[in-house]
Motif scaffolding. Sequence first.
Motif, PDB file in Angstrom:
ATOM      1  N   TYR A  12     -27.046 -14.910  -8.269  1.00  0.00           N
ATOM      2  CA  TYR A  12     -27.129 -13.445  -8.144  1.00  0.00           C
ATOM      3  C   TYR A  12     -27.529 -13.038  -6.726  1.00  0.00           C
ATOM      4  O   TYR A  12     -26.902 -12.156  -6.123  1.00  0.00           O
ATOM      5  CB  TYR A  12     -28.142 -12.906  -9.152  1.00  0.00           C
ATOM      6  CG  TYR A  12     -28.626 -11.505  -8.867  1.00  0.00           C
ATOM      7  CD1 TYR A  12     -27.833 -10.398  -9.164  1.00  0.00           C
ATOM      8  CD2 TYR A  12     -29.880 -11.291  -8.295  1.00  0.00           C
ATOM      9  CE1 TYR A  12     -28.280  -9.111  -8.904  1.00  0.00           C
ATOM     10  CE2 TYR A  12     -30.334 -10.019  -8.029  1.00  0.00           C
ATOM     11  CZ  TYR A  12     -29.530  -8.929  -8.326  1.00  0.00           C
ATOM     12  OH  TYR A  12     -29.975  -7.659  -8.053  1.00  0.00           O
ATOM     13  N   ALA A  13     -28.552 -13.683  -6.187  1.00  0.00           N
ATOM     14  CA  ALA A  13     -29.033 -13.346  -4.847  1.00  0.00           C
ATOM     15  C   ALA A  13     -27.975 -13.645  -3.784  1.00  0.00           C
ATOM     16  O   ALA A  13     -27.778 -12.859  -2.847  1.00  0.00           O
ATOM     17  CB  ALA A  13     -30.318 -14.107  -4.538  1.00  0.00           C
ATOM     18  N   GLN A  14     -27.279 -14.772  -3.931  1.00  0.00           N
ATOM     19  CA  GLN A  14     -26.255 -15.141  -2.951  1.00  0.00           C
ATOM     20  C   GLN A  14     -25.058 -14.190  -3.009  1.00  0.00           C
ATOM     21  O   GLN A  14     -24.556 -13.742  -1.967  1.00  0.00           O
ATOM     22  CB  GLN A  14     -25.793 -16.578  -3.202  1.00  0.00           C
ATOM     23  CG  GLN A  14     -26.845 -17.627  -2.877  1.00  0.00           C
ATOM     24  CD  GLN A  14     -26.395 -19.030  -3.257  1.00  0.00           C
ATOM     25  OE1 GLN A  14     -25.630 -19.208  -4.210  1.00  0.00           O
ATOM     26  NE2 GLN A  14     -26.859 -20.020  -2.525  1.00  0.00           N
ATOM     27  N   LEU A  15     -24.605 -13.890  -4.219  1.00  0.00           N
ATOM     28  CA  LEU A  15     -23.460 -12.994  -4.380  1.00  0.00           C
ATOM     29  C   LEU A  15     -23.821 -11.587  -3.904  1.00  0.00           C
ATOM     30  O   LEU A  15     -23.032 -10.935  -3.204  1.00  0.00           O
ATOM     31  CB  LEU A  15     -23.027 -12.970  -5.842  1.00  0.00           C
ATOM     32  CG  LEU A  15     -21.850 -12.060  -6.221  1.00  0.00           C
ATOM     33  CD1 LEU A  15     -20.631 -12.346  -5.346  1.00  0.00           C
ATOM     34  CD2 LEU A  15     -21.514 -12.236  -7.698  1.00  0.00           C
ATOM     35  N   ARG A  16     -24.987 -11.128  -4.246  1.00  0.00           N
ATOM     36  CA  ARG A  16     -25.443  -9.801  -3.816  1.00  0.00           C
ATOM     37  C   ARG A  16     -25.529  -9.738  -2.290  1.00  0.00           C
ATOM     38  O   ARG A  16     -25.119  -8.764  -1.664  1.00  0.00           O
ATOM     39  CB  ARG A  16     -26.804  -9.496  -4.439  1.00  0.00           C
ATOM     40  CG  ARG A  16     -27.263  -8.042  -4.323  1.00  0.00           C
ATOM     41  CD  ARG A  16     -28.561  -7.879  -5.104  1.00  0.00           C
ATOM     42  NE  ARG A  16     -28.927  -6.493  -5.292  1.00  0.00           N
ATOM     43  CZ  ARG A  16     -29.662  -5.788  -4.443  1.00  0.00           C
ATOM     44  NH1 ARG A  16     -30.090  -6.350  -3.323  1.00  0.00           N
ATOM     45  NH2 ARG A  16     -29.976  -4.523  -4.699  1.00  0.00           N
ATOM     46  N   GLY A  17     -26.060 -10.805  -1.695  1.00  0.00           N
ATOM     47  CA  GLY A  17     -26.169 -10.845  -0.243  1.00  0.00           C
ATOM     48  C   GLY A  17     -24.816 -10.838   0.436  1.00  0.00           C
ATOM     49  O   GLY A  17     -24.632 -10.184   1.475  1.00  0.00           O
ATOM     50  N   ASP A  18     -23.842 -11.542  -0.137  1.00  0.00           N
ATOM     51  CA  ASP A  18     -22.495 -11.568   0.442  1.00  0.00           C
ATOM     52  C   ASP A  18     -21.824 -10.199   0.357  1.00  0.00           C
ATOM     53  O   ASP A  18     -21.054  -9.826   1.245  1.00  0.00           O
ATOM     54  CB  ASP A  18     -21.637 -12.614  -0.275  1.00  0.00           C
ATOM     55  CG  ASP A  18     -21.964 -14.042   0.169  1.00  0.00           C
ATOM     56  OD1 ASP A  18     -22.626 -14.190   1.213  1.00  0.00           O
ATOM     57  OD2 ASP A  18     -21.561 -14.980  -0.531  1.00  0.00           O
ATOM     58  N   ILE A  19     -22.115  -9.443  -0.696  1.00  0.00           N
ATOM     59  CA  ILE A  19     -21.547  -8.097  -0.822  1.00  0.00           C
ATOM     60  C   ILE A  19     -22.231  -7.134   0.140  1.00  0.00           C
ATOM     61  O   ILE A  19     -21.577  -6.363   0.849  1.00  0.00           O
ATOM     62  CB  ILE A  19     -21.666  -7.596  -2.276  1.00  0.00           C
ATOM     63  CG1 ILE A  19     -20.764  -8.423  -3.199  1.00  0.00           C
ATOM     64  CG2 ILE A  19     -21.306  -6.110  -2.374  1.00  0.00           C
ATOM     65  CD1 ILE A  19     -20.955  -8.135  -4.678  1.00  0.00           C
ATOM     66  N   LEU A  20     -23.563  -7.178   0.211  1.00  0.00           N
ATOM     67  CA  LEU A  20     -24.299  -6.267   1.085  1.00  0.00           C
ATOM     68  C   LEU A  20     -23.986  -6.515   2.554  1.00  0.00           C
ATOM     69  O   LEU A  20     -23.962  -5.582   3.361  1.00  0.00           O
ATOM     70  CB  LEU A  20     -25.808  -6.395   0.845  1.00  0.00           C
ATOM     71  CG  LEU A  20     -26.417  -5.360  -0.118  1.00  0.00           C
ATOM     72  CD1 LEU A  20     -25.773  -5.459  -1.498  1.00  0.00           C
ATOM     73  CD2 LEU A  20     -27.925  -5.539  -0.223  1.00  0.00           C
ATOM     74  N   SER A  21     -23.730  -7.775   2.897  1.00  0.00           N
ATOM     75  CA  SER A  21     -23.461  -8.109   4.303  1.00  0.00           C
ATOM     76  C   SER A  21     -22.015  -7.852   4.700  1.00  0.00           C
ATOM     77  O   SER A  21     -21.675  -7.898   5.881  1.00  0.00           O
ATOM     78  CB  SER A  21     -23.788  -9.588   4.551  1.00  0.00           C
ATOM     79  OG  SER A  21     -22.878 -10.424   3.857  1.00  0.00           O
ATOM     80  N   GLY A  22     -21.142  -7.609   3.700  1.00  0.00           N
ATOM     81  CA  GLY A  22     -19.734  -7.398   3.996  1.00  0.00           C
ATOM     82  C   GLY A  22     -18.910  -8.671   4.025  1.00  0.00           C
ATOM     83  O   GLY A  22     -17.709  -8.620   4.296  1.00  0.00           O
ATOM     84  N   ARG A  23     -19.533  -9.830   3.753  1.00  0.00           N
ATOM     85  CA  ARG A  23     -18.752 -11.072   3.702  1.00  0.00           C
ATOM     86  C   ARG A  23     -17.752 -11.029   2.557  1.00  0.00           C
ATOM     87  O   ARG A  23     -16.700 -11.658   2.624  1.00  0.00           O
ATOM     88  CB  ARG A  23     -19.693 -12.275   3.578  1.00  0.00           C
ATOM     89  CG  ARG A  23     -20.456 -12.593   4.867  1.00  0.00           C
ATOM     90  CD  ARG A  23     -21.228 -13.896   4.755  1.00  0.00           C
ATOM     91  NE  ARG A  23     -22.348 -13.784   3.858  1.00  0.00           N
ATOM     92  CZ  ARG A  23     -23.572 -13.396   4.226  1.00  0.00           C
ATOM     93  NH1 ARG A  23     -23.812 -13.077   5.488  1.00  0.00           N
ATOM     94  NH2 ARG A  23     -24.560 -13.327   3.344  1.00  0.00           N
ATOM     95  N   LEU A  24     -18.093 -10.311   1.502  1.00  0.00           N
ATOM     96  CA  LEU A  24     -17.143  -9.987   0.441  1.00  0.00           C
ATOM     97  C   LEU A  24     -16.881  -8.493   0.560  1.00  0.00           C
ATOM     98  O   LEU A  24     -17.773  -7.673   0.316  1.00  0.00           O
ATOM     99  CB  LEU A  24     -17.717 -10.345  -0.933  1.00  0.00           C
ATOM    100  CG  LEU A  24     -17.876 -11.841  -1.224  1.00  0.00           C
ATOM    101  CD1 LEU A  24     -18.627 -12.062  -2.525  1.00  0.00           C
ATOM    102  CD2 LEU A  24     -16.510 -12.534  -1.274  1.00  0.00           C
ATOM    103  N   GLY A  25     -15.674  -8.124   0.953  1.00  0.00           N
ATOM    104  CA  GLY A  25     -15.380  -6.751   1.319  1.00  0.00           C
ATOM    105  C   GLY A  25     -15.046  -5.846   0.151  1.00  0.00           C
ATOM    106  O   GLY A  25     -14.779  -6.304  -0.967  1.00  0.00           O
ATOM    107  N   PRO A  26     -15.046  -4.539   0.382  1.00  0.00           N
ATOM    108  CA  PRO A  26     -14.717  -3.563  -0.657  1.00  0.00           C
ATOM    109  C   PRO A  26     -13.345  -3.833  -1.278  1.00  0.00           C
ATOM    110  O   PRO A  26     -12.376  -4.098  -0.570  1.00  0.00           O
ATOM    111  CB  PRO A  26     -14.698  -2.231   0.114  1.00  0.00           C
ATOM    112  CG  PRO A  26     -15.568  -2.476   1.301  1.00  0.00           C
ATOM    113  CD  PRO A  26     -15.355  -3.897   1.677  1.00  0.00           C
ATOM    114  N   GLY A  27     -13.295  -3.813  -2.604  1.00  0.00           N
ATOM    115  CA  GLY A  27     -12.049  -4.023  -3.310  1.00  0.00           C
ATOM    116  C   GLY A  27     -11.655  -5.476  -3.481  1.00  0.00           C
ATOM    117  O   GLY A  27     -10.656  -5.769  -4.166  1.00  0.00           O
TER     118      GLY A  27
END
Length: 225
Positions: A12-27
Motif C-alpha cells: 500500500y505504501a509503495q503503490l501510494r508513493g508511486d501515485i503521489l510522486s507521478g511514477r504511476l501517471g493519471p489514467g
Amino acid sequence: MNAHDTLGATVYAQLRGDILSGRLGPGERLRAEALRQRYDAGGSPVREALMRLEAEGFVVLEQNKGFKVAEVSDAHLHDLQRTRVEIEGVALRWAIAEGGVDWEAGLLAAFHRLASVDKAANNGEERNATWLHYHQEFHLALVSGCRSPTLLSIRQHLFDQAERYVALSIAYKGEIRDDVGEHRALMEASLARDVEAALARNREHIERTTEKLDHALAAGRRDAR
C-alpha cells in the motif's frame, strides 16, 4: 501485526508513493500481475492496497476494465485547492490558539530541515525526495498544534492529493519562486500568533502553487496535441 498485514501495508505504501510522486501517471492502468511483479507481492496484498487507494480517491475501479490511477483536471485542482485553503485555515487558526512551546519548537525544526536542502534534483527535472519529505513535515508541523486528529486527517488527505499535482508539474519551467522565503514568512506569522497574517500567507502560498499548476496542466494539454 502479522506477516500478511505487514506485507499489505508495505505494498500500500509503495503503490501510494508511486501515485503521489507521478511514477504511476493519471489514467494509467493498474494491472494486478504487473503490480505483483513490481512490488514482489501476492495477489491479496495488491488487491487490498488497490481497494484502500480507491477509498482515498487515488485509484478508480471501472466496470469490466479494472483499476486505474485517478485522472487529474482543472476542475478537480481548483476544488481541491479551494478546500485546502478553508481546511488548513481552520487547522492553522486552532494551532496558533492552542499550540504550546513544543509546537513552536517543532515548527522551527521543520523549517530548518526544509531550508537545508534544494527543492530540485537531476537538473531540475524532478523534486529532491528529501525536500519532498521535509516539505510535508513542515506543513504538518504548522498545523499539528490544533490538537484535532479528525481535522488533521482531512487536511492530510487534501495535502496528498495536491502533492500529486505538484509532482506532475516538475518539468514545467514556470516562475521561479522563493520557496524558503514563502515558508519562512508563513512560519514567522504563525509563531508571532498573528492569525490574520498567517492565514493570508498560507492562502497566498496555496494560490501561487495553483497558478503554476494551471500553467503546467495547460502546457501538458498542448504537448499532447
